[in-house]
Write a protein that holds these residues in place. Structure first.
Motif, PDB file in Angstrom:
ATOM      1  N   GLY A 106      53.165   8.640 -29.970  1.00  0.00           N
ATOM      2  CA  GLY A 106      53.025   9.812 -29.253  1.00  0.00           C
ATOM      3  C   GLY A 106      53.864   9.218 -27.692  1.00  0.00           C
ATOM      4  N   THR A 107      53.716  10.164 -26.800  1.00  0.00           N
ATOM      5  CA  THR A 107      54.197   9.796 -25.359  1.00  0.00           C
ATOM      6  C   THR A 107      53.900  10.927 -24.455  1.00  0.00           C
ATOM      7  N   SER A 108      53.822  10.535 -23.177  1.00  0.00           N
ATOM      8  CA  SER A 108      53.663  11.595 -22.206  1.00  0.00           C
ATOM      9  C   SER A 108      54.853  12.412 -22.050  1.00  0.00           C
ATOM     10  N   VAL A 109      54.748  13.531 -21.652  1.00  0.00           N
ATOM     11  CA  VAL A 109      55.982  14.321 -21.417  1.00  0.00           C
ATOM     12  C   VAL A 109      56.306  14.124 -20.009  1.00  0.00           C
ATOM     13  N   GLY A 110      57.398  13.293 -19.534  1.00  0.00           N
ATOM     14  CA  GLY A 110      57.820  13.190 -18.214  1.00  0.00           C
ATOM     15  C   GLY A 110      56.459  12.386 -17.610  1.00  0.00           C
ATOM     16  N   SER A 112      53.979  14.114 -16.571  1.00  0.00           N
ATOM     17  CA  SER A 112      52.970  15.092 -16.569  1.00  0.00           C
ATOM     18  C   SER A 112      51.589  14.464 -17.449  1.00  0.00           C
ATOM     19  N   ASP A 113      50.578  15.183 -17.511  1.00  0.00           N
ATOM     20  CA  ASP A 113      49.424  14.721 -18.333  1.00  0.00           C
ATOM     21  C   ASP A 113      49.563  15.541 -19.752  1.00  0.00           C
ATOM     22  N   LEU A 114      50.647  15.954 -19.975  1.00  0.00           N
ATOM     23  CA  LEU A 114      51.022  16.581 -21.233  1.00  0.00           C
ATOM     24  C   LEU A 114      51.293  15.472 -22.385  1.00  0.00           C
ATOM     25  N   TRP A 115      50.678  15.315 -23.236  1.00  0.00           N
ATOM     26  CA  TRP A 115      50.869  14.063 -24.378  1.00  0.00           C
ATOM     27  C   TRP A 115      51.597  14.862 -25.500  1.00  0.00           C
ATOM     28  N   LEU A 116      52.541  14.296 -26.064  1.00  0.00           N
ATOM     29  CA  LEU A 116      53.198  14.831 -27.159  1.00  0.00           C
ATOM     30  C   LEU A 116      52.745  13.642 -28.431  1.00  0.00           C
ATOM     31  N   GLY A 117      52.160  13.750 -29.341  1.00  0.00           N
ATOM     32  CA  GLY A 117      51.687  12.921 -30.358  1.00  0.00           C
ATOM     33  C   GLY A 117      52.527  13.269 -31.779  1.00  0.00           C
ATOM     34  N   TRP A 118      52.304  12.362 -32.768  1.00  0.00           N
ATOM     35  CA  TRP A 118      52.754  12.500 -33.821  1.00  0.00           C
ATOM     36  C   TRP A 118      52.297  12.117 -35.209  1.00  0.00           C
ATOM     37  N   THR A 242      59.884  18.772 -23.509  1.00  0.00           N
ATOM     38  CA  THR A 242      59.314  18.327 -24.575  1.00  0.00           C
ATOM     39  C   THR A 242      60.410  18.363 -25.803  1.00  0.00           C
ATOM     40  N   ASN A 243      61.251  19.431 -25.687  1.00  0.00           N
ATOM     41  CA  ASN A 243      62.028  19.586 -26.772  1.00  0.00           C
ATOM     42  C   ASN A 243      63.079  18.302 -26.917  1.00  0.00           C
ATOM     43  N   VAL A 244      63.346  17.722 -25.555  1.00  0.00           N
ATOM     44  CA  VAL A 244      64.274  16.504 -25.468  1.00  0.00           C
ATOM     45  C   VAL A 244      63.860  15.693 -26.329  1.00  0.00           C
ATOM     46  N   LEU A 245      62.351  15.321 -26.454  1.00  0.00           N
ATOM     47  CA  LEU A 245      61.527  14.474 -27.154  1.00  0.00           C
ATOM     48  C   LEU A 245      61.501  14.727 -28.395  1.00  0.00           C
ATOM     49  N   LEU A 246      61.376  16.076 -28.907  1.00  0.00           N
ATOM     50  CA  LEU A 246      61.267  16.537 -30.042  1.00  0.00           C
ATOM     51  C   LEU A 246      62.409  16.391 -31.101  1.00  0.00           C
ATOM     52  N   VAL A 247      63.480  16.639 -30.304  1.00  0.00           N
ATOM     53  CA  VAL A 247      64.957  16.622 -31.185  1.00  0.00           C
ATOM     54  C   VAL A 247      65.159  15.246 -31.723  1.00  0.00           C
ATOM     55  N   THR A 248      64.801  14.274 -30.934  1.00  0.00           N
ATOM     56  CA  THR A 248      64.855  13.142 -31.684  1.00  0.00           C
ATOM     57  C   THR A 248      64.174  12.758 -32.818  1.00  0.00           C
ATOM     58  N   ARG A 249      63.257  13.567 -33.333  1.00  0.00           N
ATOM     59  CA  ARG A 249      62.427  13.664 -34.383  1.00  0.00           C
ATOM     60  C   ARG A 249      62.845  14.831 -35.217  1.00  0.00           C
ATOM     61  N   GLY A 250      63.771  15.463 -35.036  1.00  0.00           N
ATOM     62  CA  GLY A 250      64.309  16.429 -35.845  1.00  0.00           C
ATOM     63  C   GLY A 250      63.557  17.703 -35.811  1.00  0.00           C
ATOM     64  N   GLN A 251      62.686  17.970 -34.634  1.00  0.00           N
ATOM     65  CA  GLN A 251      61.894  19.030 -34.702  1.00  0.00           C
ATOM     66  C   GLN A 251      62.056  19.811 -33.248  1.00  0.00           C
ATOM     67  N   ILE A 252      61.609  20.980 -33.105  1.00  0.00           N
ATOM     68  CA  ILE A 252      61.911  21.602 -31.981  1.00  0.00           C
ATOM     69  C   ILE A 252      60.618  22.813 -31.765  1.00  0.00           C
ATOM     70  N   LEU A 253      60.304  22.901 -30.500  1.00  0.00           N
ATOM     71  CA  LEU A 253      59.195  23.815 -30.077  1.00  0.00           C
ATOM     72  C   LEU A 253      59.628  25.376 -30.533  1.00  0.00           C
ATOM     73  N   SER A 254      58.685  26.265 -30.883  1.00  0.00           N
ATOM     74  CA  SER A 254      59.213  27.755 -30.956  1.00  0.00           C
ATOM     75  C   SER A 254      58.402  28.260 -29.709  1.00  0.00           C
ATOM     76  N   SER A 255      58.891  29.376 -29.427  1.00  0.00           N
ATOM     77  CA  SER A 255      58.484  30.169 -28.258  1.00  0.00           C
ATOM     78  C   SER A 255      58.202  31.711 -28.479  1.00  0.00           C
ATOM     79  N   VAL A 256      57.468  32.320 -27.857  1.00  0.00           N
ATOM     80  CA  VAL A 256      57.540  33.848 -27.626  1.00  0.00           C
ATOM     81  C   VAL A 256      57.570  34.352 -26.393  1.00  0.00           C
TER      82      VAL A 256
END
Ligand SMILES: [Ca+2]
Length: 282
Positions: A106-110, A112-118, A242-256
């Protein structure tokens, strides 16, 4: 944009001792209404209409909110680390089906205190575990007075209403946060469901309801004391990062709501540009 009052004294959750992490305060806490896994016949859980299956926890008390097949949000200052196992339940019964996955990174998003884990593997598509979209409204002011469902330690769920969204300077960083008070005077009223976060809630999510389904607005970060209230890292501000990080893992956030085609094109172009630069620099 509504900026936070700088007179608010913040005490971030990571200042709490690790062995003294409290449980979210719900003003008129009633287990049958606020405890997701309550087993009594009088269960009247406020979250019953919604799907909380994508909110998982570890034995270490850390939180993970699933946003794509393999990836989840948590808090940089309090998150499940590599090797830690996270369990998701596909219903509001702890004795029901559950699924456990091992965190591999996982990694911090920039900054921020937001953590993206996998996880090492995708959360099984047969488990009906929710992946949550991020609420992406056109204007920052559109988030003001939004009603939240706050998830907290020991699988409690309460409600609150966003009072402020803005940048908060913390150390050398400016963090995008949403703040909601604990004053028993909200509009719209949340009555006895009103929440005040505590240390054990760090990294757990806040949702709002969009077209009858949960959408993410925040991950719990800290609290204010002088004017009692709670801070979330404001996820919409970190959507592209977050999507900049996710795209390297072949994934992407969805939104509404569903973004317009122009917005999608813009995001994809940005990601491709970023990826190309990364490749060039290797
Ligand atoms: Ca409030």
């Amino acid at each position: 944009m509504k900026f936070l009052l700088l007179s608010i004294v913040i005490v971030s959750m990571f200042l709490f001792p690790p062995d003294g992490r409290g449980t979210m305060i719900v003003r008129d806490y009633t287990p049958s209404e606020h405890y997701r896994f309550y087993t009594g016949s009088d269960k009247n859980f406020i979250g019953t209409p919604y799907d909380f299956s994508g909110v998982g926890s570890s034995n270490g008390g850390h939180w993970a909110t699933l946003v794509t097949d393999n990836c989840f949000f948590s808090a940089t200052h309090f998150h499940p680390g590599p090797g830690e196992k996270v369990t998701f339940w596909d219903s509001n019964q702890s004795a029901g089906s559950s699924y456990t996955y091992t965190v591999t990174g996982g990694t911090s998003v920039g900054s921020s205190d937001l953590w993206l884990g996998w996880f090492d593997t995708a959360v099984t598509v047969n488990s009906s575990i929710a992946r949550y979209p991020v609420l992406m409204l056109p204007l920052v002011d559109d988030y003001f007075a939004l009603e939240l469902y706050n998830y907290g330690a020991n699988h409690l769920v309460g409600r609150n209403v966003i009072d402020e969204v803005g940048l908060y300077t913390y150390g050398v960083s400016s963090l995008a946060v949403a703040w909601y008070d604990y004053d028993n005077n909200d509009s719209p009223s949340v009555g006895g469901d009103e929440t005040y976060l505590q240390g054990g809630d760090s990294g757990a999510p806040s949702f709002t309801v969009f077209v009858d389904r949960l959408a993410l607005t925040g991950v719990h970060w800290g609290i204010s004391i002088d004017t009692p209230g709670s801070f979330d890292t404001f996820i919409p501000a970190y959507y592209v990062a977050t999507n900049v990080l996710l795209v390297t893992r072949g994934q992407i956030l969805s939104s509404v709501p569903e973004p317009g085609s122009f917005f999608y094109m813009l995001v994809i172009l940005c990601l491709l540009w970023f990826r190309q630069r990364r490749c060039t620099l290797r």
